[in-house]
Design an enzyme around this catalytic site. Structure first.
Site: not given
Ligand code: F6R
Length: 241
Positions: A67, A136, A138, A143
């Protein structure tokens, strides 16, 4: 689902790096799906050590990141392009042309997202997809939703994601409201999925993903249907299992 629980986050990261290293030893020209965020940092650190020790090479690897924020320049200090350069690509022998990150500044975001999907298919699909998980539930920026979205798409970030990501920005007002994200289809088609979750703030999402029903309101729960998914957890993230 294979659940691996370690005492400390660094150990979960090292173990995840070993799974990726084993993948590269088995298939040096692997297509890797890569993630950003705090959780994979220990993984990238361990991969760099293995590369510097001459154990693994990235010279034939092709990568597709999950992403990128919409409207953020690739050189912006908070862009995922830059994160990947700083955390991994600048330290290993990836070929620049083999690195792919969604373009959050494309004039036609929908067309660029479709082209990203097609490029992954042309590359033969993802061999190993690395994931984090949002509070959440994701994965990527898929989302919570009433359904699973298959293709790469532009998505509105939820208030919970914006709040969680404000730590990387000067203020919450500067956190982008939208991102381009890989959809669920290429993630589920990946031959192997490695998800890392560490810290108490991930425990609820991990529990819902692993023990709850498969439900698009917890997008990671779809991984229950994946034939080779590994959850690399520390004790805190695994506390509610
Ligand atoms: C990042 C991504 C997100 C993160 C998730 C957890 O490329 O796709 O899904 O993996 O938000 O983020 P952290 O590791 O910062 O808690």
């Amino acid at each position: 689902m294979n659940i691996h629980v370690y005492d400390r986050p660094e150990q979960a990261g090292q173990a995840a790096a070993l799974l990726i290293a084993a993948q590269l030893l088995r298939k040096p020209h692997s297509v890797l799906g890569l993630a950003t965020g705090s959780s994979p940092i220990p993984i990238y650190r361990s991969l760099i050590v293995l590369y510097q020790a001459g154990v693994i090479s990235f010279d034939r690897v092709v990568s597709y990141n999950l992403d990128e924020y919409v409207g953020i320049d690739p050189d912006h200090v908070c862009s995922y392009h830059r994160f990947m350069r700083e955390q991994l690509f600048d330290h290993v022998n990836m070929r620049p042309e083999a690195i792919h990150v969604p373009d959050g500044k494309a004039a036609d975001l929908a067309a660029a997202a479709s082209a990203y999907d097609r490029a992954i298919e042309t590359a033969g699909g993802i061999d190993l997809q690395l994931l984090g998980i949002g509070r959440n539930g994701h994965i990527g920026f898929n989302e919570p939703n009433s359904h699973f979205v298959g293709g790469c798409h532009v998505t509105d970030l939820t208030a919970s994601t914006i709040e969680a990501n404000q730590r990387f920005f000067d203020s919450i007002d500067n956190v982008p409201r939208q991102a381009v994200s890989l959809g669920i289809t290429p993630i589920m088609r990946a031959k192997t999925v490695v998800l890392i979750a560490t810290g108490a703030d991930k425990a609820q999402a991990v529990k819902a993903a692993v023990r709850g029903p498969v439900d698009p309101r917890v997008q990671a729960s779809i991984l229950q249907a994946h034939p080779d998914a590994h959850f690399m957890l520390d004790q805190e993230a695994a506390a509610l299992l």
